[in-house]
Design a protein around this motif. Structure first.
Motif, PDB file in Angstrom:
ATOM      1  N   GLY A  98      41.240 -61.420 -15.707  1.00  0.00           N
ATOM      2  CA  GLY A  98      40.116 -60.776 -16.389  1.00  0.00           C
ATOM      3  C   GLY A  98      40.395 -60.483 -17.848  1.00  0.00           C
ATOM      4  O   GLY A  98      39.473 -60.343 -18.649  1.00  0.00           O
ATOM      5  N   MET A  99      41.665 -60.410 -18.229  1.00  0.00           N
ATOM      6  CA  MET A  99      42.034 -60.132 -19.623  1.00  0.00           C
ATOM      7  C   MET A  99      42.516 -61.378 -20.363  1.00  0.00           C
ATOM      8  O   MET A  99      42.929 -61.288 -21.515  1.00  0.00           O
ATOM      9  N   SER A 100      42.464 -62.551 -19.694  1.00  0.00           N
ATOM     10  CA  SER A 100      42.983 -63.773 -20.306  1.00  0.00           C
ATOM     11  C   SER A 100      42.149 -64.188 -21.512  1.00  0.00           C
ATOM     12  O   SER A 100      40.937 -63.967 -21.559  1.00  0.00           O
ATOM     13  N   GLN A 101      42.808 -64.825 -22.473  1.00  0.00           N
ATOM     14  CA  GLN A 101      42.155 -65.234 -23.709  1.00  0.00           C
ATOM     15  C   GLN A 101      41.894 -66.735 -23.789  1.00  0.00           C
ATOM     16  O   GLN A 101      41.209 -67.192 -24.692  1.00  0.00           O
ATOM     17  N   PHE A 106      44.316 -68.023 -17.899  1.00  0.00           N
ATOM     18  CA  PHE A 106      43.498 -67.812 -16.709  1.00  0.00           C
ATOM     19  C   PHE A 106      44.022 -68.655 -15.545  1.00  0.00           C
ATOM     20  O   PHE A 106      44.127 -68.177 -14.410  1.00  0.00           O
ATOM     21  N   TRP A 169      31.903 -61.351 -15.980  1.00  0.00           N
ATOM     22  CA  TRP A 169      32.979 -61.778 -15.080  1.00  0.00           C
ATOM     23  C   TRP A 169      34.298 -61.055 -15.340  1.00  0.00           C
ATOM     24  O   TRP A 169      35.065 -60.816 -14.396  1.00  0.00           O
ATOM     25  N   ARG A 170      34.561 -60.654 -16.586  1.00  0.00           N
ATOM     26  CA  ARG A 170      35.830 -59.976 -16.863  1.00  0.00           C
ATOM     27  C   ARG A 170      35.917 -58.604 -16.191  1.00  0.00           C
ATOM     28  O   ARG A 170      36.892 -58.321 -15.473  1.00  0.00           O
ATOM     29  N   TYR A 173      36.347 -59.117 -12.408  1.00  0.00           N
ATOM     30  CA  TYR A 173      37.708 -59.476 -12.006  1.00  0.00           C
ATOM     31  C   TYR A 173      38.632 -58.262 -12.034  1.00  0.00           C
ATOM     32  O   TYR A 173      39.424 -58.036 -11.094  1.00  0.00           O
TER      33      TYR A 173
END
Length: 409
Positions: A98-101, A106, A169-170, A173
């Protein structure tokens, strides 16, 4: 834990089954999250659909390999250890994803934390553990706990879709990660004690137990290899309609929505089949249930060839779901019947990984055949051929068991 609680078929065994079912349903969130997160993920990262599907592929690969790893941990330390590890890793995976850039971050979260170390811990270890707590009703118990995977598919996508539509979605998640961390360790702590020994079972063995060092006269690894080949083959056949039903209907001139309805019908009857197969396996054993399921699945696949009318396809889809749901649950029962209980986790994990490989191959192979021939008829015939491999292995093992006068424990 009291002596009565430690016995197979005790009230605690049923409570333990309910806890395992709940854990598998929660843990299954990792398998179905990508089906809902795919569109917003693709839109945010600006990537192609095939590229956006990569995290799902990595999740499934991690799930298969992790099943062996977590099964081995369960064999050595008990089921609590892998489930607790899986709870933390699944939660961490959802929060990290959820915190991926970018897609790389991800995908790593999905494949490693959610697939390899998370969701896998709530499948094979729990199936193997439940099989050790039941004797007379072992089949129905395994079928019930494995239904958690189907329940996860029914519960999580609509729940996730609601929160994605309202919050994105973030946050969805991250919220699932927090929920997993709060709920799953508490449930895992309820899985106390070691499974009862066979000698302490409340119900005597039906006959002389097989030699775990030479199951059916094979070395354990040889019998394991045969079961893996059977698992790959039956699941190559099984996944063909599941993956290509919507496309097949489109080729026949029917709306995609009709194909989706058939798929839903197929999976719905799969739940019924899974539970019914548990009742059957308790009466005829794992190998006979495998043979029955393989033969019936081949019949259902063959019915797709002559019948292409809309109403007929609905009926055949329901029959296919009803016939195939008991195939995969028969493998943990066979493992429990012919292998040492001390190896239940790793043996079950290896066979389940083989079935997952079969599902993956069976999803791709019909598409390749279609591109080659321009029709799904050859793809259905291919599925029947793979299914005959499973049938042949089941017949061979049953014949060998009869000749050696070996019946399952």
């Amino acid at each position: 834990m009291t002596t009565s609680e430690s016995h197979a078929e005790s009230s605690y065994a049923w409570i333990r089954l309910a806890v395992a079912l709940t854990l598998m349903t929660i843990g299954g969130s990792g398998m179905y999250s990508m089906s809902v997160a795919l569109p917003p993920l693709q839109a945010e990262f600006g990537i192609a659909r095939a590229t956006a599907s990569l995290p799902y592929t990595l999740t499934m690969i991690g799930f298969g390999v992790g099943g062996i790893l977590m099964g081995k941990l369960a064999d050595r330390f008990g089921v609590r250890v892998p489930v607790l590890i899986g709870s933390v890793c699944l939660a961490l995976g959802f929060v990290t994803a959820g915190m991926s850039q970018n897609l790389v971050q991800f995908s790593a979260a999905q494949g490693l934390l959610i697939g390899l170390l998370g969701t896998s811990a709530t499948f094979v270890p729990l199936v193997a553990d439940v099989s050790l707590w039941f004797t007379r009703r072992r089949g129905i118990a395994v079928a019930i706990v494995m239904s958690g995977n189907y329940l996860a598919g029914a519960v999580w996508p609509p729940v996730m879709q609601y929160f994605i539509d309202h919050f994105g979605w973030r946050p969805t998640y991250i919220g699932i990660g927090v929920f997993c961390l709060a709920a799953m360790p508490l449930l895992a702590l309820a899985l106390k004690g070691k499974p009862p020994a066979i000698a302490d079972a409340a119900v005597p063995l039906r006959s002389v137990p097989p030699d775990p060092d030479r199951p059916l006269g094979f070395s354990p690894n040889s019998l394991q290899a045969l079961l893996c080949i059977a698992g790959v083959s039956c699941c190559v056949a099984m996944s063909m309609p599941q993956v290509h039903m919507v496309a097949y209907c489109g080729d026949l001139g029917y709306a995609a929505a009709r194909g989706a309805e058939m798929l839903s019908l197929m999976l719905g009857f799969g739940i019924v089949s899974r539970l019914l197969s548990g009742w059957i396996v308790d009466r005829i054993g794992g190998l006979r249930t495998l043979l029955l399921g393989a033969v019936l699945q081949a019949v259902a696949l063959a019915l797709f060839l002559p019948f292409q009318q809309l109403a007929a396809l609905y009926v055949i889809s329901a029959l296919f779901g009803l016939f195939q749901g008991g195939l995969v649950p028969s493998y943990p029962i066979i493992v429990r019947e012919y292998f040492s209980p001390r190896e239940a986790g790793v043996r079950t994990g290896t066979v389940i990984m083989a079935t997952l490989f079969g599902m993956a191959l069976g999803g791709w192979l019909p598409g390749w055949i279609f591109d080659l021939t321009g029709s799904y008829r050859a793809a259905f015939a291919n599925g029947i051929a793979w299914n005959l491999v499973t049938t042949t292995i089941a017949v061979f093992l049953l014949t060998r068991a009869r000749r050696l006068s070996v019946r399952p424990a």
